[in-house]
Motif scaffolding. Structure first.
Motif, PDB file in Angstrom:
ATOM      1  N   TRP A 100       0.835  -1.206   0.000  1.00  0.00           N
ATOM      2  CA  TRP A 100       0.000   0.000   0.000  1.00  0.00           C
ATOM      3  C   TRP A 100       0.869   1.256   0.000  1.00  0.00           C
ATOM      4  O   TRP A 100       1.740   1.423   0.855  1.00  0.00           O
ATOM      5  N   MET A 101       0.593   2.154  -0.965  1.00  0.00           N
ATOM      6  CA  MET A 101       1.232   3.471  -1.013  1.00  0.00           C
ATOM      7  C   MET A 101       0.186   4.525  -0.644  1.00  0.00           C
ATOM      8  O   MET A 101      -0.850   4.638  -1.311  1.00  0.00           O
ATOM      9  N   HIS A 102       0.445   5.278   0.426  1.00  0.00           N
ATOM     10  CA  HIS A 102      -0.531   6.256   0.904  1.00  0.00           C
ATOM     11  C   HIS A 102      -0.628   7.459  -0.025  1.00  0.00           C
ATOM     12  O   HIS A 102       0.267   7.745  -0.827  1.00  0.00           O
ATOM     13  N   GLY A 103      -1.731   8.188   0.095  1.00  0.00           N
ATOM     14  CA  GLY A 103      -1.927   9.399  -0.677  1.00  0.00           C
ATOM     15  C   GLY A 103      -1.360  10.619   0.032  1.00  0.00           C
ATOM     16  O   GLY A 103      -0.811  10.537   1.113  1.00  0.00           O
ATOM     17  N   GLY A 104      -1.521  11.772  -0.643  1.00  0.00           N
ATOM     18  CA  GLY A 104      -1.031  13.018  -0.060  1.00  0.00           C
ATOM     19  C   GLY A 104      -0.282  13.890  -1.047  1.00  0.00           C
ATOM     20  O   GLY A 104       0.525  14.724  -0.637  1.00  0.00           O
ATOM     21  N   GLY A 105      -0.549  13.720  -2.329  1.00  0.00           N
ATOM     22  CA  GLY A 105       0.065  14.592  -3.323  1.00  0.00           C
ATOM     23  C   GLY A 105       1.572  14.535  -3.360  1.00  0.00           C
ATOM     24  O   GLY A 105       2.219  15.490  -3.790  1.00  0.00           O
ATOM     25  N   PHE A 106       2.168  13.431  -2.913  1.00  0.00           N
ATOM     26  CA  PHE A 106       3.617  13.241  -2.820  1.00  0.00           C
ATOM     27  C   PHE A 106       4.256  14.148  -1.761  1.00  0.00           C
ATOM     28  O   PHE A 106       5.467  14.128  -1.589  1.00  0.00           O
ATOM     29  N   VAL A 107       3.441  14.929  -1.022  1.00  0.00           N
ATOM     30  CA  VAL A 107       3.978  15.902  -0.071  1.00  0.00           C
ATOM     31  C   VAL A 107       3.600  15.554   1.367  1.00  0.00           C
ATOM     32  O   VAL A 107       4.429  15.625   2.275  1.00  0.00           O
ATOM     33  N   ILE A 108       2.336  15.198   1.609  1.00  0.00           N
ATOM     34  CA  ILE A 108       1.863  14.902   2.951  1.00  0.00           C
ATOM     35  C   ILE A 108       1.484  13.428   3.035  1.00  0.00           C
ATOM     36  O   ILE A 108       1.588  12.695   2.065  1.00  0.00           O
ATOM     37  N   GLY A 109       1.028  13.006   4.217  1.00  0.00           N
ATOM     38  CA  GLY A 109       0.684  11.604   4.422  1.00  0.00           C
ATOM     39  C   GLY A 109       1.876  10.814   4.911  1.00  0.00           C
ATOM     40  O   GLY A 109       3.029  11.131   4.611  1.00  0.00           O
ATOM     41  N   ASP A 110       1.599   9.774   5.691  1.00  0.00           N
ATOM     42  CA  ASP A 110       2.665   8.944   6.253  1.00  0.00           C
ATOM     43  C   ASP A 110       2.071   7.630   6.740  1.00  0.00           C
ATOM     44  O   ASP A 110       0.904   7.324   6.464  1.00  0.00           O
ATOM     45  N   LEU A 111       2.858   6.859   7.479  1.00  0.00           N
ATOM     46  CA  LEU A 111       2.363   5.582   7.985  1.00  0.00           C
ATOM     47  C   LEU A 111       1.211   5.765   8.964  1.00  0.00           C
ATOM     48  O   LEU A 111       0.304   4.933   9.041  1.00  0.00           O
TER      49      LEU A 111
ATOM     50  N   ARG B  19       3.277 -15.264  -2.531  1.00  0.00           N
ATOM     51  CA  ARG B  19       3.872 -14.270  -3.422  1.00  0.00           C
ATOM     52  C   ARG B  19       3.177 -14.216  -4.769  1.00  0.00           C
ATOM     53  O   ARG B  19       3.237 -13.206  -5.474  1.00  0.00           O
ATOM     54  N   ARG B  20       2.479 -15.283  -5.150  1.00  0.00           N
ATOM     55  CA  ARG B  20       1.770 -15.303  -6.431  1.00  0.00           C
ATOM     56  C   ARG B  20       0.493 -14.465  -6.386  1.00  0.00           C
ATOM     57  O   ARG B  20      -0.137 -14.242  -7.412  1.00  0.00           O
ATOM     58  N   ARG B  21       0.114 -14.006  -5.201  1.00  0.00           N
ATOM     59  CA  ARG B  21      -1.109 -13.211  -5.028  1.00  0.00           C
ATOM     60  C   ARG B  21      -0.751 -11.799  -4.540  1.00  0.00           C
ATOM     61  O   ARG B  21      -1.389 -11.258  -3.643  1.00  0.00           O
ATOM     62  N   LEU B  22       0.276 -11.227  -5.136  1.00  0.00           N
ATOM     63  CA  LEU B  22       0.736  -9.886  -4.763  1.00  0.00           C
ATOM     64  C   LEU B  22      -0.105  -8.818  -5.466  1.00  0.00           C
ATOM     65  O   LEU B  22      -0.275  -8.848  -6.687  1.00  0.00           O
ATOM     66  N   ILE B  23      -0.612  -7.869  -4.679  1.00  0.00           N
ATOM     67  CA  ILE B  23      -1.405  -6.753  -5.198  1.00  0.00           C
ATOM     68  C   ILE B  23      -0.726  -5.455  -4.806  1.00  0.00           C
ATOM     69  O   ILE B  23      -0.258  -5.303  -3.672  1.00  0.00           O
ATOM     70  N   VAL B  24      -0.657  -4.506  -5.739  1.00  0.00           N
ATOM     71  CA  VAL B  24      -0.167  -3.171  -5.403  1.00  0.00           C
ATOM     72  C   VAL B  24      -1.369  -2.239  -5.359  1.00  0.00           C
ATOM     73  O   VAL B  24      -2.286  -2.338  -6.186  1.00  0.00           O
ATOM     74  N   ALA B  25      -1.371  -1.331  -4.386  1.00  0.00           N
ATOM     75  CA  ALA B  25      -2.549  -0.500  -4.169  1.00  0.00           C
ATOM     76  C   ALA B  25      -2.137   0.850  -3.606  1.00  0.00           C
ATOM     77  O   ALA B  25      -1.049   1.004  -3.033  1.00  0.00           O
ATOM     78  N   GLY B  26      -3.029   1.828  -3.760  1.00  0.00           N
ATOM     79  CA  GLY B  26      -2.770   3.142  -3.183  1.00  0.00           C
ATOM     80  C   GLY B  26      -3.869   4.107  -3.555  1.00  0.00           C
ATOM     81  O   GLY B  26      -4.664   3.868  -4.469  1.00  0.00           O
ATOM     82  N   ASP B  27      -3.921   5.214  -2.818  1.00  0.00           N
ATOM     83  CA  ASP B  27      -4.916   6.241  -3.092  1.00  0.00           C
ATOM     84  C   ASP B  27      -4.224   7.530  -3.514  1.00  0.00           C
ATOM     85  O   ASP B  27      -3.181   7.884  -3.001  1.00  0.00           O
ATOM     86  N   SER B  28      -4.824   8.226  -4.503  1.00  0.00           N
ATOM     87  CA  SER B  28      -4.329   9.507  -4.989  1.00  0.00           C
ATOM     88  C   SER B  28      -2.901   9.373  -5.516  1.00  0.00           C
ATOM     89  O   SER B  28      -2.659   8.632  -6.455  1.00  0.00           O
TER      90      SER B  28
END
Length: 397
Positions: free
Chosen positions: A80-91, A147-156
């Motif tokens: 999971w990659m969080h959103g935040g316009g590449f500027v804000i957001g964190d774990l 590992r065969r069921r790897l999903i990449v996800a994220g918002d914004s």
């Protein structure tokens, strides 16, 4: 727009909450933590631990791993990659969403603490995402997942990185990806597909310009490694589940990417939630549609089909987790930041600072004023050389 969104925006305006265009990145990061802590539905159960994801070349990225309440053999693994316009957001801001996604889908979730702008260019944010994805693929068995069921996800912005990562790993070895989940993604960083008239509360054109000022200055926006809509080919990409908000300026962008994927022969599920604003999935404590979207996403994760074959695993050393003392301190700190007492104190502190600060020119307005000042100086120069008529026209402009 959903009346709840209008009410939230009106309340922020009523109490005098600072507009993001007047804030520094550091201040905006704190503001976003407060917003998420006060608008996100909490969930209990599950477990999380922190470690460092590293590449064979030695590149390191902090990550946090979540396990569901009910574990099962052969569970999917979501990066999971969080959103935040590449500027804000964190774990911290991604914590509740990742915890719920793990519990709802019985998947292992890896949340990525990628580097942000303006400290680094967004190309390095993408590098961190790719490093974490490849690490999760290599360590899936140690994490209790398939590992065969790897999903990449994220918002914004996270959806942008997830989409770009799928294109990357289609063309390069390192991870076999079984699915992608893109929540109101920005896939065209030229913003040509953005709806400037969308009613999206406090996430308006000025706010988007603020994010661009801090993250996209000096960047080639049509580079397909960061703008996946411009990829030479969209064929052969993993099945996609795209979630959009009908009142989100980036809704047309998501639709365009869904069409591009479908035209290339990929499997696409595009869900659009009418009248929902940008960020509604994270703010599921206010927006019931956010909760519905998470449930739908979890169904997709739970039902993902394994990728046949895939890239052979590379043996890795055992994962070195953060110490129990460090994890306990982190959990106590974050639990405190979610309490009404802590958030009330942070809100009052911000409002008091805003009241005493007085008016201040935002970075966007300052940039505009600088341009106007330059025009005025040019006008004076032309006046001094005898071009009075032209100088007057420039000055009036």
């Amino acid at each position: 727009m959903d009346p709840r969104g209008r009410t939230l925006a009106a309340w922020l305006d009523l109490v005098g909450w600072p507009n993001i265009v007047t804030r520094t990145p550091e201040q905006a990061r704190i503001d976003y933590q407060i917003l998420v802590a006060t608008t996100t539905r909490r969930t209990i159960g599950g477990w999380s631990r922190s470690t460092i994801a590293s590449s064979p070349e030695g590149h390191e990225v902090p990550v946090r791993v979540y396990w569901p309440r009910r574990r099962r053999i052969g569970a999917p693994i979501v990066v999971w990659m969080h959103g935040g316009g590449f500027v804000i957001g964190d774990l911290f801001t991604a914590d509740a969403t990742c915890r719920k996604l793990a519990n709802y889908s019985s998947a292992v979730v890896v949340s990525v603490d990628y580097r942000r702008s303006p400290e680094v260019p967004i190309t390095q944010s993408h590098e961190d995402a790719r490093t974490a994805i490849a690490w999760a693929y290599r360590h899936a068995a140690q994490l209790g997942a398939d590992r065969r069921r790897l999903i990449v996800a994220g918002d914004s912005a996270g959806g942008n990185m997830a989409a770009a990562a799928c294109c990357h790993f289609r063309d390069h070895a390192g991870a076999g990806i079984a699915g992608q989940i893109l929540i109101y993604p920005a896939t065209d960083l030229t913003l040509a597909h953005m709806d400037h008239t969308a009613a999206s509360g406090f996430f308006d054109g000025a706010a988007i310009e603020w994010f661009g000022l801090h993250s996209l200055t000096g960047i080639e926006r049509t580079d397909p490694t960061i703008s996946p809509l411009f990829a030479d080919s969209h064929a052969g990409l993993p099945p996609a589940h795209i979630v959009l908000g009908g009142a989100d300026p980036f809704c047309p962008d998501g639709r365009a990417y869904a069409r591009a994927l479908e035209a290339a022969g990929n499997q696409v599920l595009c869900e659009e939630f009418p009248r929902q604003m940008h960020g509604f999935v994270d703010m599921d404590g206010i927006f019931p549609s956010g909760h519905s979207a998470l449930k739908s996403i979890a169904e997709t994760v739970a039902g993902v089909s394994p990728v046949p074959g895939g890239v052979p695993t590379v043996p890795d050393h055992p994962i070195r987790w953060y110490s129990l003392a460090a994890e306990t301190e982190r959990r106590l700190d974050e639990s405190w930041l979610r309490t009404p007492m802590a958030n009330t104190a942070r809100i009052l502190s911000t409002l008091a600072a805003e009241r005493w600060r007085g008016p201040r020119i935002s970075p966007v307005r300052a940039l505009t004023r600088s341009t106007q000042s330059k025009k005025h100086r040019l006008a004076l120069d032309e006046t001094s050389t005898g071009h009075t008529t032209d100088a007057t026209a420039v000055t009036n402009d």
